[in-house]
Design an enzyme around this catalytic site. Sequence first.
Site, PDB file in Angstrom:
ATOM      1  N   LYS A 133     -39.819 -29.911 -11.352  1.00  0.00           N
ATOM      2  CA  LYS A 133     -40.866 -29.151 -12.037  1.00  0.00           C
ATOM      3  C   LYS A 133     -40.247 -28.421 -13.228  1.00  0.00           C
ATOM      4  O   LYS A 133     -39.037 -28.189 -13.204  1.00  0.00           O
ATOM      5  CB  LYS A 133     -41.545 -28.185 -11.073  1.00  0.00           C
ATOM      6  CG  LYS A 133     -40.634 -27.081 -10.487  1.00  0.00           C
ATOM      7  CD  LYS A 133     -40.832 -25.744 -11.111  1.00  0.00           C
ATOM      8  CE  LYS A 133     -39.581 -24.974 -11.237  1.00  0.00           C
ATOM      9  NZ  LYS A 133     -39.617 -23.670 -11.773  1.00  0.00           N
ATOM     10  N   HIS A 163     -38.757 -27.315  -4.866  1.00  0.00           N
ATOM     11  CA  HIS A 163     -37.937 -26.966  -3.705  1.00  0.00           C
ATOM     12  C   HIS A 163     -38.608 -25.930  -2.797  1.00  0.00           C
ATOM     13  O   HIS A 163     -38.195 -25.741  -1.665  1.00  0.00           O
ATOM     14  CB  HIS A 163     -36.534 -26.510  -4.133  1.00  0.00           C
ATOM     15  CG  HIS A 163     -36.468 -25.110  -4.654  1.00  0.00           C
ATOM     16  ND1 HIS A 163     -36.885 -24.765  -5.917  1.00  0.00           N
ATOM     17  CD2 HIS A 163     -36.029 -23.969  -4.090  1.00  0.00           C
ATOM     18  CE1 HIS A 163     -36.707 -23.473  -6.097  1.00  0.00           C
ATOM     19  NE2 HIS A 163     -36.178 -22.954  -5.007  1.00  0.00           N
ATOM     20  N   LYS A 167     -38.544 -24.983   1.648  1.00  0.00           N
ATOM     21  CA  LYS A 167     -38.169 -23.708   2.284  1.00  0.00           C
ATOM     22  C   LYS A 167     -38.769 -23.667   3.681  1.00  0.00           C
ATOM     23  O   LYS A 167     -39.962 -23.934   3.848  1.00  0.00           O
ATOM     24  CB  LYS A 167     -38.714 -22.527   1.472  1.00  0.00           C
ATOM     25  CG  LYS A 167     -37.948 -22.262   0.191  1.00  0.00           C
ATOM     26  CD  LYS A 167     -38.560 -21.057  -0.525  1.00  0.00           C
ATOM     27  CE  LYS A 167     -37.929 -20.827  -1.878  1.00  0.00           C
ATOM     28  NZ  LYS A 167     -36.597 -20.249  -1.845  1.00  0.00           N
ATOM     29  N   GLU A 201     -38.216 -11.068  -8.065  1.00  0.00           N
ATOM     30  CA  GLU A 201     -36.768 -11.254  -7.972  1.00  0.00           C
ATOM     31  C   GLU A 201     -36.028 -10.144  -8.728  1.00  0.00           C
ATOM     32  O   GLU A 201     -36.540  -9.603  -9.705  1.00  0.00           O
ATOM     33  CB  GLU A 201     -36.369 -12.594  -8.605  1.00  0.00           C
ATOM     34  CG  GLU A 201     -37.024 -13.797  -7.949  1.00  0.00           C
ATOM     35  CD  GLU A 201     -36.633 -15.093  -8.645  1.00  0.00           C
ATOM     36  OE1 GLU A 201     -35.824 -15.824  -8.085  1.00  0.00           O
ATOM     37  OE2 GLU A 201     -37.123 -15.342  -9.757  1.00  0.00           O
ATOM     38  N   ASP A 220     -43.034 -20.963 -14.843  1.00  0.00           N
ATOM     39  CA  ASP A 220     -41.826 -21.151 -14.022  1.00  0.00           C
ATOM     40  C   ASP A 220     -42.128 -20.962 -12.533  1.00  0.00           C
ATOM     41  O   ASP A 220     -41.575 -21.669 -11.697  1.00  0.00           O
ATOM     42  CB  ASP A 220     -40.755 -20.137 -14.470  1.00  0.00           C
ATOM     43  CG  ASP A 220     -39.440 -20.310 -13.722  1.00  0.00           C
ATOM     44  OD1 ASP A 220     -38.972 -21.467 -13.608  1.00  0.00           O
ATOM     45  OD2 ASP A 220     -38.865 -19.304 -13.254  1.00  0.00           O
ATOM     46  N   HIS A 225     -44.510 -23.260  -7.977  1.00  0.00           N
ATOM     47  CA  HIS A 225     -44.169 -22.814  -6.623  1.00  0.00           C
ATOM     48  C   HIS A 225     -45.306 -22.071  -5.916  1.00  0.00           C
ATOM     49  O   HIS A 225     -45.662 -22.380  -4.790  1.00  0.00           O
ATOM     50  CB  HIS A 225     -42.965 -21.869  -6.666  1.00  0.00           C
ATOM     51  CG  HIS A 225     -41.725 -22.471  -7.245  1.00  0.00           C
ATOM     52  ND1 HIS A 225     -41.325 -23.755  -6.983  1.00  0.00           N
ATOM     53  CD2 HIS A 225     -40.774 -21.958  -8.065  1.00  0.00           C
ATOM     54  CE1 HIS A 225     -40.180 -23.996  -7.606  1.00  0.00           C
ATOM     55  NE2 HIS A 225     -39.828 -22.927  -8.282  1.00  0.00           N
ATOM     56  N   LYS A 324     -39.087 -11.185 -12.847  1.00  0.00           N
ATOM     57  CA  LYS A 324     -37.624 -11.108 -12.817  1.00  0.00           C
ATOM     58  C   LYS A 324     -37.171  -9.689 -13.149  1.00  0.00           C
ATOM     59  O   LYS A 324     -37.934  -8.895 -13.699  1.00  0.00           O
ATOM     60  CB  LYS A 324     -37.051 -12.098 -13.836  1.00  0.00           C
ATOM     61  CG  LYS A 324     -37.349 -13.550 -13.483  1.00  0.00           C
ATOM     62  CD  LYS A 324     -36.184 -14.449 -13.847  1.00  0.00           C
ATOM     63  CE  LYS A 324     -36.455 -15.887 -13.461  1.00  0.00           C
ATOM     64  NZ  LYS A 324     -36.021 -16.214 -12.105  1.00  0.00           N
TER      65      LYS A 324
HETATM   66  C1  BG6 Z   1     -36.729 -21.802  -9.725  1.00  0.00           C
HETATM   67  C2  BG6 Z   1     -37.071 -21.000 -10.941  1.00  0.00           C
HETATM   68  O1  BG6 Z   1     -37.528 -22.971  -9.679  1.00  0.00           O
HETATM   69  O2  BG6 Z   1     -36.951 -21.017  -8.559  1.00  0.00           O
HETATM   70  C3  BG6 Z   1     -36.213 -19.749 -10.981  1.00  0.00           C
HETATM   71  O3  BG6 Z   1     -36.855 -21.776 -12.116  1.00  0.00           O
HETATM   72  C4  BG6 Z   1     -36.338 -18.961  -9.692  1.00  0.00           C
HETATM   73  O4  BG6 Z   1     -36.549 -18.951 -12.103  1.00  0.00           O
HETATM   74  C5  BG6 Z   1     -36.125 -19.861  -8.487  1.00  0.00           C
HETATM   75  O5  BG6 Z   1     -35.380 -17.930  -9.704  1.00  0.00           O
HETATM   76  C6  BG6 Z   1     -36.447 -19.128  -7.199  1.00  0.00           C
HETATM   77  O6  BG6 Z   1     -36.176 -19.920  -6.090  1.00  0.00           O
HETATM   78  P1  BG6 Z   1     -35.045 -19.545  -5.054  1.00  0.00           P
HETATM   79  O7  BG6 Z   1     -35.202 -20.558  -3.983  1.00  0.00           O
HETATM   80  O8  BG6 Z   1     -33.756 -19.678  -5.787  1.00  0.00           O
HETATM   81  O9  BG6 Z   1     -35.316 -18.157  -4.613  1.00  0.00           O
END
Ligand code: BG6
Length: 456
Positions: A133, A163, A167, A201, A220, A225, A324
């Site tokens: 993605k 991804h 999880k 985050e 993003d 996600h 972020k």
């Molecule tokens: C990614 C984003 O796909 O997912 C990032 O591009 C983000 O910006 C991240 O920090 C978060 O996923 P994880 O699994 O690393 O917490």
Amino acid sequence: PSSRDRSLIILGATGDLAERLLLPGLASLLAVGRCAKLELIGAGGSDWSDERWRDLLRATLGESAGDALPGILERARYVRTDATDADALRALLAAATRDPLLYLAIPPSTARATVEALAAVDLPDGTVLALEKPFGVDRASAAQLNARLAELLPEDRVFRIDHFLGKSTVANLIGLRAANRVIEAVWNRDGIDRIEIVYDESLALEGRAGYYDTAGALVDMIQSHLLLVLALAAMELPSSLEADDLHGAMMQVLRATTVRDGDAEAASRRARYTAGAIDGETVPDYASEDGVDASRSTETLAEVVVEIGTPRWAGVPIVLRSGKALGAPSTHVRASMRPAPHLPHGLEPAGGAPAITIALSPERLAIELDINGAGDPGELDRVSLDAEFTAGELTAYGEVLGDVLEGDAAFTVRGDVAEECWRIVEPVLEAWRADRVPLEEYPAGSSGPSSWAPLP
Ligand code: BG6
């Protein structure tokens, strides 16, 4: 073919994604005895030697691979490749001694060019393709990319990777609902009056301006996600976990999802961090970071409220939020219960409605209850039943990569699902591009702009 029979070709092998996420994912598979026979071909524009690629594999896989390491290193090769050139891609695919899984671990703009270039290549039998993605930059480009991909390969040989679907807590949304009447019975508009899906985050830009500054928090995180998390949390439960059933259920709920009241201006907020500190470390102003073009007005914190027009969810606001450089990171799905219809006179409420929280990392489930606690029997006290999940043995990337190597698409993103996610956020993207929603600011390390009412 089983994973043992495949060549995994990582295009973008010298990049950040391969080193930080893909190879550690593979390491987690090796650690549980999977993928030991894999042929691993690294490819990219950099002038690396086979030895340099093997060094990277040794560093990332070494501890987990055990006895499989010598074989993996012996079979490993690096092929310098222009990812946008058909001849180079033909030669790369020919370097595989088995059915290739071509994994595009490259930025989205290059991935599009690779897909275009592959149109001129006769793909070896058994080729499958994996892409990261975001798929496209808007709904139209996602549709165009899907059309190109469909010309190359049937849908069951194209894997769009997200991804978050790997999880364990995200997959748990299905088990938790399907197996527990105590949750599923209240999991509707009669039991719940608001859902928040939050991925806040503390990480800042981390040198990713080249990609992030053109994406921003909405694309993003929310477009991809968080809308997939929403789909799993809110879908009607499918009859099986086979790809068609699961994707059908996700698609159905996404098709019913829109920005609240169709009003993107009222239903969204955006902000960007300025200089600050997180855990005693100074964080520079986003706009002054290397590679950032401040005039792009990229947001680093995004919030969108959506609603789902189905009998189960009509009228329930669902807040999607991610940012972020925030001081109080938290990643969770939180469903607030509707207040009880009536409390016996003389019983004092605990305040606010109890909630069910599924924390994504670290993994935790908390069900709040109001009970006649210690002290005044006429006053309700809030207690929380907490359970920690143990994270799976595989990393999220390991889960997804293992499935893809085995040809299982269930926890990947079907093409129409990706397009639907763009359809949902498109009105917000348009409102933001036209500056109809102000770009606010928050100091790094804070919980967001001071004018925003905090989430409960
Ligand atoms: C990614 C984003 O796909 O997912 C990032 O591009 C983000 O910006 C991240 O920090 C978060 O996923 P994880 O699994 O690393 O917490």
